[in-house]
Design a protein around this motif. Structure first.
Motif, PDB file in Angstrom:
ATOM      1  N   ASN A   1      -2.967   3.404   0.866  1.00  0.00           N
ATOM      2  CA  ASN A   1      -3.623   4.678   0.561  1.00  0.00           C
ATOM      3  C   ASN A   1      -4.867   4.469  -0.296  1.00  0.00           C
ATOM      4  O   ASN A   1      -5.888   5.141  -0.098  1.00  0.00           O
TER       5      ASN A   1
ATOM      6  N   ASP B   1       1.351  -5.789   4.663  1.00  0.00           N
ATOM      7  CA  ASP B   1       0.947  -4.918   5.774  1.00  0.00           C
ATOM      8  C   ASP B   1      -0.560  -4.970   5.972  1.00  0.00           C
ATOM      9  O   ASP B   1      -1.216  -3.948   6.140  1.00  0.00           O
TER      10      ASP B   1
ATOM     11  N   ASN C   1       3.553  -1.002  -0.899  1.00  0.00           N
ATOM     12  CA  ASN C   1       2.623  -1.320   0.190  1.00  0.00           C
ATOM     13  C   ASN C   1       1.910  -0.070   0.685  1.00  0.00           C
ATOM     14  O   ASN C   1       0.722  -0.103   1.015  1.00  0.00           O
ATOM     15  N   GLU C   2       2.616   1.045   0.738  1.00  0.00           N
ATOM     16  CA  GLU C   2       1.999   2.306   1.152  1.00  0.00           C
ATOM     17  C   GLU C   2       0.970   2.766   0.126  1.00  0.00           C
ATOM     18  O   GLU C   2      -0.096   3.286   0.485  1.00  0.00           O
TER      19      GLU C   2
ATOM     20  N   THR D   1      -2.360  -3.098   8.949  1.00  0.00           N
ATOM     21  CA  THR D   1      -2.722  -1.685   8.784  1.00  0.00           C
ATOM     22  C   THR D   1      -4.045  -1.552   8.036  1.00  0.00           C
ATOM     23  O   THR D   1      -4.889  -0.714   8.380  1.00  0.00           O
TER      24      THR D   1
ATOM     25  N   THR E   1       7.198   1.328  -0.676  1.00  0.00           N
ATOM     26  CA  THR E   1       6.421   2.324  -1.425  1.00  0.00           C
ATOM     27  C   THR E   1       5.165   1.707  -2.020  1.00  0.00           C
ATOM     28  O   THR E   1       4.075   2.297  -1.989  1.00  0.00           O
TER      29      THR E   1
END
Length: 456
Positions: free
Chosen positions: A117, A141, A112-113, A144, A110
């Motif tokens: 974002n 990550d 890392n996301e 990405t 969560t």
């Protein structure tokens, strides 16, 4: 990260254990890690946004307040389960007695996301992105994030960590230090070994450029379709290397955004690193300080007649200072008013004018055994005295193709009835974003006519 320092004197040994007692008299907090890079950019006058993970604690508030007071916009992912990474150093008489680290590395998917974002949301307003990796988990990550930058056509610069550089695949530039570099490619026994392995590494991961910092041995840049570019360190004295790597990546990125030339960026970064290591403690360089250093270098006495290799360094310095370098060439056997008018026109197209002169052997091949009338030294001495000309150099080939490709001027000038597609070297200058201009010679003047009139 937050770098915290407890400063105090030591005058006795603890009765509880054989350790020094430090009477703390001053507590100092500084932004650390990627926050130090952001602060360095802000000191240069760059608009910078910092993204990262902090805890829901007082140290996060201290860090954010310090950064925003210096003009850094903070976008933090706040974690209730992780503390703000803090490194506490106990100092006495400029010596570090102990360092205490407060950190955890268990980053969640969560978090890392959330970082991804945030990065994606700010990219449309960015000119570049720096991934400052300290192997703490925030960039788990990073692939990405690099993908997002590439999709937005935003150059990405990486200060790497760890033993797997494949995670930085597709970045614009990656900047390991020499220890990190050898961790990936193996031990390098010579400069030739460094160059071979460096270029292979750059190609392997699809980077436009690779910059290896080598401490007292300087820097080496690997760039697509170009030979390795090496610079000796600019440091005169080294007092403290703290923050030098952060300074390099900050200045490198800031200059590249403006110049779009990796070599320019490396030149400035090298000078900035040399400045900060000459200061005690974490130091920064301002835009004015950096400009003054580069101005001093570029406005040295290195004008007039220079060898091609000497001239190349001056051209790079001029271009890094935003000056347009104009190039023209010829035999210039007998200088006449038409030549002087031509030089003035050429100089008007930029800031610095180079005149490259055919050697005596080259003139003979082009004009015949009776030429030149004046030898190379004579011809260059006369040209050196022309006010419009900044630099005079020479070339031995029949055409100036090689020296044009060597110097890569911003403007290539030719006089006469040429068309651009028939001018030697025009394709190289245009391919590097330069211009090619054709000027008309002033009527009534001709070297050949002067020679005939003098019955030479």
């Amino acid at each position: 990260m937050l770098d915290r320092y407890w400063h105090g004197g030591t005058s006795r040994i603890s009765p509880e254990a054989p350790v020094q007692v430090v009477k703390v008299s001053n507590i100092e907090d500084r932004p650390g890690g990627a926050a130090n890079v952001a602060l360095g950019l802000a000191k240069l006058g760059v608009t910078v946004t910092l993204i990262g993970v902090v805890g829901e604690d007082d140290n996060a508030k201290v860090l954010e307040h310090s950064l925003e007071a210096s003009g850094v916009t903070c976008h933090f992912v706040r974690s209730a389960s992780l503390p703000t990474i803090t490194k506490l150093r106990v100092m006495s008489r400029h010596q570090q007695l102990i360092r205490l680290d407060f950190e955890e590395h268990e980053y969640s998917l969560t978090q890392n996301e959330a970082v991804a974002n945030m990065v994606e949301s700010v990219l449309p307003d960015a000119d570049a992105v720096i991934f400052s990796d300290y192997n703490k988990g925030c960039l788990n990550d990073v692939q990405t994030l690099i993908k997002y930058a590439n999709e937005a056509n935003i150059p990405s610069f990486v200060d790497p960590k760890g033993e797997d550089f494949s995670i930085y695949q597709g970045a614009t530039l990656v900047k390991p230090n020499f220890v990190e570099f050898e961790t990936i490619v193996g031990q390098c026994a010579s400069d030739a070994d460094v160059q071979q392995k460096g270029e292979l590494l750059r190609q392997q991961f699809g980077w436009e450029a690779l910059l290896v910092t080598r401490g007292e041995d300087g820097l080496v840049l690997f760039e697509s379709s170009k030979s390795p570019f090496s610079l000796a360190t600019s440091a005169k004295e080294v007092y403290d290397v703290t923050g030098a790597g952060d300074t390099v990546i900050a200045v490198l990125t800031a200059v590249f955004v403006t110049s779009k030339r990796f070599t320019d960026a490396v030149e400035y970064a090298n000078q900035a690193a040399g400045f900060v290591v000459g200061k005690l403690g974490t130091a920064f360089i301002t835009a004015d300080q950096l400009a003054a250093i580069m101005y001093q270098r570029s406005h040295s006495t290195n004008f007039g007649v220079l060898s091609p290799s000497e001239l190349l360094e001056q051209v790079k310095l001029a271009q890094m200072n935003g000056e347009r370098v104009v190039f023209t060439n010829g035999c210039f056997d007998i200088i006449h008013p038409g030549h002087i008018a031509y030089m003035k026109q050429a100089k008007g197209l930029g800031d610095r004018l180079i005149v490259a002169v055919n050697t005596d052997a080259s003139v003979k091949r082009l004009k015949g055994e009776k030429r030149p009338i004046n030898d190379l030294v004579h011809r260059m001495s006369v040209l050196e005295g022309v006010g419009a000309i900044d630099w005079v150099t020479w070339f031995d080939e029949d055409t100036p193709k090689e020296i044009i490709e060597y110097l890569t001027p911003d403007v290539l000038v030719k006089g006469g009835d040429y068309t651009i597609n028939t001018i030697v070297g025009a394709d190289h200058v245009l391919a590097h974003g330069g211009e090619v201009k054709v000027l008309t010679f002033v009527d009534g003047y001709s070297t050949t006519a002067i020679i005939k009139k003098a019955n030479l």
